[in-house]
Design a protein around this motif. Structure first.
Motif, PDB file in Angstrom:
ATOM      1  N   LEU A  77       0.838  -1.206   0.000  1.00 10.54           N
ATOM      2  CA  LEU A  77       0.000   0.000   0.000  1.00 10.54           C
ATOM      3  C   LEU A  77       0.872   1.255   0.000  1.00 10.54           C
ATOM      4  N   LEU A  78       1.937   1.250   0.825  1.00 11.39           N
ATOM      5  CA  LEU A  78       2.851   2.395   0.896  1.00 11.39           C
ATOM      6  C   LEU A  78       3.550   2.621  -0.441  1.00 11.39           C
ATOM      7  N   VAL A  79       4.111   1.559  -0.998  1.00 10.38           N
ATOM      8  CA  VAL A  79       4.829   1.682  -2.273  1.00 10.38           C
ATOM      9  C   VAL A  79       3.894   2.211  -3.362  1.00 10.38           C
ATOM     10  N   SER A  80       2.692   1.614  -3.447  1.00 10.40           N
ATOM     11  CA  SER A  80       1.741   2.032  -4.484  1.00 10.40           C
ATOM     12  C   SER A  80       1.295   3.476  -4.270  1.00 10.40           C
ATOM     13  N   SER A  81       1.107   3.884  -3.005  1.00 11.03           N
ATOM     14  CA  SER A  81       0.684   5.260  -2.717  1.00 11.03           C
ATOM     15  C   SER A  81       1.739   6.258  -3.166  1.00 11.03           C
ATOM     16  N   VAL A  82       2.998   5.978  -2.835  1.00  8.07           N
ATOM     17  CA  VAL A  82       4.098   6.870  -3.229  1.00  8.07           C
ATOM     18  C   VAL A  82       4.160   6.989  -4.746  1.00  8.07           C
ATOM     19  N   LEU A  83       4.055   5.827  -5.441  1.00 10.21           N
ATOM     20  CA  LEU A  83       4.128   5.834  -6.901  1.00 10.21           C
ATOM     21  C   LEU A  83       2.939   6.575  -7.509  1.00 10.21           C
ATOM     22  N   LEU A  84       1.767   6.414  -6.906  1.00  8.86           N
ATOM     23  CA  LEU A  84       0.576   7.118  -7.393  1.00  8.86           C
ATOM     24  C   LEU A  84       0.725   8.625  -7.206  1.00  8.86           C
ATOM     25  N   TRP A  85       1.249   9.012  -6.043  1.00  3.90           N
ATOM     26  CA  TRP A  85       1.452  10.421  -5.730  1.00  3.90           C
ATOM     27  C   TRP A  85       2.412  11.064  -6.729  1.00  3.90           C
ATOM     28  N   ARG A  86       3.496  10.340  -7.060  1.00  2.00           N
ATOM     29  CA  ARG A  86       4.451  10.844  -8.058  1.00  2.00           C
ATOM     30  C   ARG A  86       3.801  10.972  -9.419  1.00  2.00           C
ATOM     31  N   GLU A  87       2.939   9.995  -9.742  1.00  2.00           N
ATOM     32  CA  GLU A  87       2.250  10.006 -11.025  1.00  2.00           C
ATOM     33  C   GLU A  87       1.291  11.197 -11.105  1.00  2.00           C
ATOM     34  N   CYS A  88       0.677  11.550  -9.947  1.00  2.00           N
ATOM     35  CA  CYS A  88      -0.301  12.646  -9.904  1.00  2.00           C
ATOM     36  C   CYS A  88       0.357  14.004 -10.173  1.00  2.00           C
ATOM     37  N   LYS A  89       1.638  14.126  -9.814  1.00  4.86           N
ATOM     38  CA  LYS A  89       2.331  15.401 -10.013  1.00  4.86           C
ATOM     39  C   LYS A  89       2.673  15.645 -11.482  1.00  4.86           C
ATOM     40  N   ARG A  90       2.733  14.531 -12.240  1.00  2.53           N
ATOM     41  CA  ARG A  90       3.085  14.649 -13.653  1.00  2.53           C
ATOM     42  C   ARG A  90       1.867  15.035 -14.476  1.00  2.53           C
ATOM     43  N   SER A  91       2.096  15.468 -15.714  1.00  5.73           N
ATOM     44  CA  SER A  91       0.931  15.672 -16.572  1.00  5.73           C
ATOM     45  C   SER A  91       1.108  14.821 -17.819  1.00  5.73           C
ATOM     46  N   PRO A  92       0.072  14.188 -18.367  1.00  3.10           N
ATOM     47  CA  PRO A  92      -1.304  14.239 -17.844  1.00  3.10           C
ATOM     48  C   PRO A  92      -1.432  13.434 -16.541  1.00  3.10           C
ATOM     49  N   PRO A  93      -2.374  13.787 -15.677  1.00  5.26           N
ATOM     50  CA  PRO A  93      -2.553  13.038 -14.434  1.00  5.26           C
ATOM     51  C   PRO A  93      -3.072  11.629 -14.729  1.00  5.26           C
ATOM     52  N   PRO A  94      -2.820  10.698 -13.834  1.00  5.06           N
ATOM     53  CA  PRO A  94      -3.252   9.317 -14.097  1.00  5.06           C
ATOM     54  C   PRO A  94      -4.774   9.188 -14.130  1.00  5.06           C
ATOM     55  N   ARG A  95      -5.250   8.206 -14.877  1.00  2.95           N
ATOM     56  CA  ARG A  95      -6.692   7.929 -14.902  1.00  2.95           C
ATOM     57  C   ARG A  95      -7.083   7.234 -13.610  1.00  2.95           C
ATOM     58  N   MET A  96      -8.103   7.821 -12.924  1.00  2.00           N
ATOM     59  CA  MET A  96      -8.560   7.225 -11.660  1.00  2.00           C
ATOM     60  C   MET A  96     -10.081   7.242 -11.604  1.00  2.00           C
ATOM     61  N   THR A  97     -10.694   6.061 -11.585  1.00  4.96           N
ATOM     62  CA  THR A  97     -12.149   5.984 -11.436  1.00  4.96           C
ATOM     63  C   THR A  97     -12.446   5.953  -9.939  1.00  4.96           C
ATOM     64  N   THR A  98     -13.171   6.974  -9.456  1.00  5.15           N
ATOM     65  CA  THR A  98     -13.391   7.049  -8.001  1.00  5.15           C
ATOM     66  C   THR A  98     -14.852   6.786  -7.617  1.00  5.15           C
ATOM     67  N   GLU A  99     -15.648   6.292  -8.598  1.00  3.17           N
ATOM     68  CA  GLU A  99     -17.045   5.965  -8.265  1.00  3.17           C
ATOM     69  C   GLU A  99     -17.107   4.761  -7.327  1.00  3.17           C
TER      70      GLU A  99
END
Lengths: 331, 331
Positions: free
Chosen positions: B46-68
């Protein structure tokens, strides 16, 4: 007569051979001289082939028969190879136990494939090579010594000479088969004429072996013709007829199919014998026997099924599914 | 990153997992609470994936995330299936011994193939089906109890309930894998976002299990957070990191390769562990281990090699050898 019908019959008869031989024993030993059985089988095959050749000669057109010495002199060669093979087999057994010898015997499946490729120049696909190796793996798996069986640890503990002789034995066995196929296919001679030549030399070499046995034992059991039918029961005669019949079928396969078909027949026969032994002799079925059977069945399918059935390919190729089958029936 | 590189890494790490777990034991038992290991591994993932997701969010385009919620609510399902699976596993072991359980575990290779076909609607060629069955046969062969080993005769002597539960267990294990693959591939969401959802539920379910253990034992060993790092050595931490890393690799394979690739990786890992055990723990190498390895290697080649390499076909087909590989990397 289709090759797969002959191959199936060979499987059934080869399997019966093991069962009949066991049934012909009394108290774990033979009442008769076992060495006389192959000799009589050769005589039986010679008689059958002679009658069939004679019938063929009365018809027209007469059968094709090459009677030059140049051709005839090749026919004792399989017998000579088998003679050397028997001696190597004997030497191997002085180094390794029978169970290790049996396991190493599966190598002949692979050596047959190799010599088939090298000497008869038959191309095998990558998948067919894998099928051949799998067949050897499958028969070996079925023979893995199970939990609670007697002799353990023997497989990796024999001297190196034992393994070298085992490999030599597998090569000689394959060579005899491949050479016979070469003989049967080298011209359009009548199968029966080729058989008559093959079995005449076969009978001579087997008789020579009986005479040699007599000299070795100093005639203490009398000359071989005295021992010929000594202690023979109905079952012993069935062993002789069975061995002769399997020989005739192998000969047919060598001319109209090939060594690989023969190898599959005899391997399947080994597995069938083990399954029948479970019912007839109360052998305990093992997991490894079951696994071995599944492996060999898959190998069979991999080798003989048309490639278009095995892999998904564009439709253009599917129009010629016959090419694979033709190769093995007509060549 | 190619799928076969990830698959090889997964094989090595899964194999190390067995070795490390054995090394983390002292005197044949665990000094630490083994149930805390999967929980910490989930937290690590969970920690590793969160860090990687956070880094991905700072880049553009932002990652695709379905939050429904409609999508998120599917992510606890694999954890629930694993929970049921664990209980079925426990029930199975009351009927059969561990060695029979281990042999039956190979069934999950075949059930994965079946559910992969049924639920994910992926077509497999005749040859690929055979390869999958062969893989299961190969791993089973390597586990056949050898000559001289302790428990015998147990395989065919368990009550029928044991076998039924074993089959159910294999189906549940396959279902969890196939469902995870469905989740990862159902949309183009970022792998890390999917991981975060998967592992959040994973951590919650593992924590629930620890709490349940506490209640069952009446808190005699104290609440779970007291036991969390109790008796942990460097090796224990390596077990945690290793388990977490294999989880991340499996997740990657589920998105960019498939369940069959994962099944091959873990099966090869089992064989690799057995080979390494021969050197590390002085395990006696058996003939069946050798045969099993050869069978699995051939299965691997049969499944993944391009069809044109396996069978001889007209040249027209050979021009498109890429189609087979593309199917598994891009889908």
């Amino acid at each position: 007569m289709q090759w797969y019908f002959v191959a199936s019959l060979l499987t059934i008869l080869t399997s019966s051979q093991g069962i009949l031989t066991t049934l012909s024993q009394s108290n774990g030993g033979y009442k008769y001289d076992y060495a006389t059985v192959p000799f009589l089988a050769e005589v039986f095959k010679l008689l059958v082939s002679s009658v069939l050749l004679w019938r063929e000669c009365k018809r027209s057109p007469p059968p094709r028969m090459t009677t030059e010495w140049k051709s005839i002199r090749l026919f004792p060669i399989p017998s000579i190879i088998y003679l050397i093979h028997n001696n190597v087999q004997f030497a191997t057994l002085t180094y390794v136990d029978t169970s290790t010898y049996q396991i190493m015997g599966n190598l002949k499946i692979v050596t047959t494939g190799i010599l088939f490729r090298l000497f008869l120049r038959r191309k095998l696909s990558n998948l067919q090579w894998m099928a051949i190796v799998l067949l050897a793996i499958g028969t070996t798996t079925s023979q893995v010594r199970g939990c609670g069986e007697a002799s353990c640890d023997s497989l990796f503990s024999a001297p190196i000479q034992g393994y070298m002789l085992g490999i030599l034995s597998a090569c000689l066995s394959a060579l005899a088969g491949v050479y016979t196929e070469f003989l049967m296919k080298k011209n359009d001679d009548s199968l029966y004429w080729q058989n008559v030549q093959l079995y005449t030399f076969g009978a001579i070499f087997n008789m020579a072996r009986l005479i040699l046995d007599d000299y070795r034992s100093g005639f203490e059991k009398g000359p071989w013709w005295h021992r010929l039918f000594n202690g023979y029961s109905v079952t012993t005669w069935m062993v002789v007829l069975n061995l002769g019949s399997t020989g005739l079928l192998v000969s047919w396969l060598m001319k109209y199919a090939d060594n690989i078909v023969k190898v599959y027949s005899t391997s399947m026969a080994m597995l069938l014998t083990m399954v029948l032994s479970v019912f007839l002799f109360n052998f305990k079925p093992t997991l490894q026997l079951f696994l071995g059977i599944v492996i060999c069945m898959m190998s069979l399918h991999m080798y003989f099924a048309p490639p278009t059935m095995l892999v998904d390919l564009p439709l253009t190729v599917k129009s010629a599914p016959e090419s694979h089958i033709d190769r093995r029936t007509n060549s």
